[in-house]
Design a protein around this motif. Structure first.
Motif: not given
Length: 840
Positions: A477-496
């Motif tokens: 995605a754009s934006p996205c905080n990482g390549p995995t589903l776990a990144d999305f579930e556990n973090g902010d998709p629009n993080a610095n």
């Protein structure tokens, strides 16, 4: 072509009764709007408020019909295929009154075997299109409402219920003009024993020593595939078991990193008797590409206190590429009008501003091959979104099958292009799920336990990529905080600190462009600032009595969402007031609004480049426009470069110096202290940069009050920074200048123009043929030469040029035979900020 009115309740506009069942000449490729326009039956939807009178077009059924001939020889082949490269959108195809197929996706190619439905001689073809707007609402009723956004001031529509160009239903920079039609080519293809479909050259390895290419292809029939790759120097390499090995290959590089050689790939299908049944040829480039997203082990610290996170950076042929560029939207609301020449013009404009990447945005199109061909030629990298934008999407079996078929079709078509270096699952949908509201309710609450698209971003699309384009990177995605589903579930998709960001809480938030200094993205794939179109574009589209910044027609041609400070026109004026007293004269307002856009993005891009190697990309929203309007575009709807594109040539230059704070600081306004300053140098060049860095504090009379010089040597593709000397004053009666030989210089201003002691501008102007030289006697800020006020085809070579006393600059002018010397020297052609300031 003829329409039939559906009379849908949610749109009360009525279709003209004189058009019911009238036969209208149609062009293919084309759409109903351009056919109606060509027939003189509607007014140009881009002019004045004509858009509002055409809403009926999207709630009518339309039918295209023609005769075509089939010969006895055609039928002897055994296969007669009717091929559509683009049908927009809900279509039923009939041959001799027999239904041969149905489609519901604008973004796919279709092939129908009609051999049993045709006879020698004349046959009948009809394509019936169902009205797209009622179909979208019907689907929402059938499947259930899911959150949707993006329309700006346009009426909200369920664009997520159609596999159609989303912005066709209205976006926050584009009008509501839902189209129907055969928008790409249609043809008959006949064949007998075998047919060669898509060919996918998979670059398994590409180094200076060798390249290995596997040839994957869609083949119907029991035949042998022959493949030969011919190098630019004429050397030929034949495939063995569909693999080609090239010794000492000429590698393809992005612009600014090396050349763009291409190899000719020739393919043949041969049967057991040695007969050649089908052939294909294409140009490909040999290169490797990697998208890195790794946790920081030793985080780079170009500015203080950035913390730790994970990288997002692109490598081409093993080299990290700093991605400089913009986001691309459809270049016309009626995309069949965008031909190879227009693509080339637009892409050359981008390349002229040192852009090396364009992101093809997910609310638009998989563009025509001509777009990617020119990117291949110029060395412009393409980040291609899958077409899911600002919405949630149903995951029922029928929708999922359609989404997968669309993905397979387009990945298969596009992966051969060396410019296409990554595909991206969606635009803003992950961010929206966590942070946005729909009708006042958070998206995730409205969605509940229903499927909303996550399956596509983390399962369907990556699986298609792994199968059809295994060496092309994928990002969810754009934006996205990482390549995995776990990144999305556990973090902010629009993080610095992770992945890529969209920075919209400057224009849409506090507003002042100094707020860019409060962001520190690893990769910024969207950020922008509004600016109006150029004068000739507005003159064509806006009636004379509406040429005021706050007129109803100017507001209609600005679709930006309303906020607490008003709509897009109000926001532009509010931001102008940060630096200036807002003028009442429209010419003055137009000039200052364009200056504000250039200033804002100079700050944004300059700051993000200052953060290299923490930051590895800056893509401006947006490069282009689809109609004449005010928007974030750098090139207006008639293809004219705004001043911001000229400014981009400087801030995207290979070598830059930028002044900024020593740590991210949301400055917010001129009354806030940015803290100690630092000069940041970014060398995006293959050679080391050795120069004397000169730092100065000056007053507005042009006198140097303090000066510091220092030798700097910056390795290739590297950065450095130098602190401004301690004790230098932040006196609002002064400003700072940083410059190094061979790099673009930078200014730091402590107070807005309206409060600064800027002297009345004094300068000499010399006109020599089509060259205009300005010699400054005083400080001159943002000098622009609007030669399109003399001739709409005239263009100047630069804009927003700042000169210190004693300096000079020469503008080159093209597109006009001669210049009116007197007119060139005064407004509205020659513009200087000082002319608009009122001494306190």
């Amino acid at each position: 072509m003829h329409p039939r009115d559906r009379g849908v309740a949610h749109d009360q506009s009525d279709a003209p009764t004189n058009l019911a069942d009238v036969v209208i000449p149609a062009s293919v490729p084309g759409c109903v709007h351009t056919d109606l326009l060509a027939a003189g039956l509607i007014d140009d939807p881009y002019i004045a408020d004509n858009e509002l009178g055409l809403l009926w077009t999207g709630r009518c059924d339309w039918s295209y019909a023609r005769e075509f001939s089939v010969s006895e020889r055609d039928l002897e082949h055994g296969h007669v295929d009717l091929c559509f490269d683009g049908l927009d959108t809900i279509a039923t195809i009939l041959v001799n009154d027999v239904e041969v197929g149905r489609t519901r996706n604008m973004h796919r190619r279709y092939r129908f075997d009609i051999g049993t439905h045709v006879t020698p001689g004349v046959n009948q073809l009809e394509v019936r299109f169902a009205a797209p707007v009622p179909h979208a609402f019907d689907q929402r009723e059938k499947l259930g409402d899911l959150p949707v956004a993006g329309g700006g001031l346009n009426p909200t529509s369920p664009h997520n219920m159609l596999r159609k160009m989303s912005c066709n239903m209205g976006w926050d920079w584009g009008p509501v003009l839902p189209t129907c039609g055969i928008w790409r080519s249609v043809r008959l293809e006949t064949w007998s024993k075998a047919r060669l479909g898509d060919v996918r050259p998979i670059i398994r390895e590409a180094t200076a020593e060798r390249a290995v290419i596997d040839i994957d292809a869609d083949i119907e029939g029991d035949v042998t595939l022959l493949a030969t790759l011919t190098a630019p120097d004429g050397t030929a390499f034949d495939a063995t078991d569909r693999t080609i090995v090239v010794d000492k290959p000429a590698l393809w590089f992005p612009i600014g990193y090396g050349p763009q050689p291409r190899y000719e790939l020739a393919l043949k299908l041969r049967d057991e008797d040695g007969q050649i049944l089908d052939t294909r040829g294409m140009l490909i480039g040999l290169r490797s590409v990697e998208l890195e997203s790794d946790p920081d082990t030793d985080p780079p610290t170009p500015a203080d206190d950035l913390g730790r996170g994970s990288t997002m950076r692109l490598r081409v042929n093993g080299e990290v590429v700093y991605c400089k560029g913009a986001d691309w939207i459809p270049d016309d609301c009626f995309p069949h009008r965008v031909d190879e020449q227009r693509y080339r013009r637009r892409l050359e404009q981008a390349a002229s501003a040192h852009m090396n990447m364009l992101r093809v945005w997910g609310g638009g199109l998989f563009e025509d091959d001509a777009f990617y061909d020119v990117c291949d030629e110029l060395g412009i990298l393409v980040w291609q979104d899958f077409l899911t934008a600002c919405a949630s999407y149903h995951e029922d079996d029928e929708s999922a099958a359609e989404m997968e078929a669309e993905a397979r079709d387009n990945v298969s078509r596009l992966m051969r292009h060396p410019s296409v270096v990554m595909l991206n699952g969606c635009n803003e949908n992950l961010w929206a799920y966590k942070d946005w509201k729909y009708n006042g309710v958070p998206w995730h609450e409205h969605i509940g336990d229903r499927g909303w698209g996550l399956k596509y971003y983390f399962e369907t699309f990556p699986a298609v990529m792994a199968e059809l384009a295994p060496t092309t990177p994928y990002w969810p995605a754009s934006p996205c905080n990482g390549p995995t589903l776990a990144d999305f579930e556990n973090g902010d998709p629009n993080a610095n600190e992770h992945g890529n960001r969209h920075v919209w809480n400057v224009w849409h938030g506090p507003g002042h462009y100094l707020n860019y200094f409060g962001h520190w993205p690893r990769f910024c794939s969207e950020f922008g600032f509004h600016g109006p179109a150029n004068w000739p574009t507005l003159e064509r589209a806006i009636p004379a009595d509406q040429r005021a910044w706050d007129s109803p027609t100017m507001r209609l041609h600005n679709k930006n969402s309303r906020s607490e400070i008003g709509d897009g026109q109000d926001k532009a004026t509010a931001r102008m007031a940060d630096d200036f007293d807002v003028p009442t004269d429209f010419d003055d307002w137009l000039y200052l609004a364009q200056v504000m856009q250039a200033r804002a993005l100079q700050i944004g891009v300059g700051w993000f480049r200052s953060l290299y190697p923490w930051n590895n990309g800056a893509l401006i929203w947006q490069l282009n426009d689809c109609w004449p309007c005010s928007s974030w575009a750098m090139i207006d709807g008639d293809g004219r470069a705004k001043p911001i594109l000229h400014a981009a040539r400087r801030f995207f230059a290979p070598r830059v110096v930028n002044l900024g704070p020593r740590r991210p600081t949301a400055i917010g306004g001129w009354d806030q202290d940015p803290g100690p300053l630092r000069a940041y140098l970014h060398n995006d060049h293959a050679e080391a940069w050795s120069a004397i860095l000169r730092l100065r504090q000056m007053n507005y009379a042009g006198q140097t009050l303090a000066e510091h010089t220092q030798s700097v040597t910056i390795p290739p593709r590297a950065a450095a920074n130098v602190n401004m000397p301690d004790g230098w004053s932040h006196d609002p009666a002064t400003f700072m200048v940083a410059e190094a030989e061979g790099g673009e210089r930078s200014f730091w201003w402590f107070t807005p123009d309206k409060h600064a002691p800027i002297p009345s501008p004094a300068f000499d102007t010399e006109v020599d043929g089509l060259s205009v030289t300005v010699r400054a006697k005083t400080l001159l800020r943002d000098v622009c030469l609007f030669v399109d006020r003399l001739d709409p085809n005239a263009v100047a070579s630069d804009a927003c040029v700042t000169l210190l006393p004693g300096e000079s600059f020469t503008f080159r002018v093209d597109g006009i035979d001669s210049l009116d010397i007197d007119a060139v020297k005064r407004p509205p052609v020659m513009r200087v900020i000082g002319d608009l300031l009122r001494p306190e």
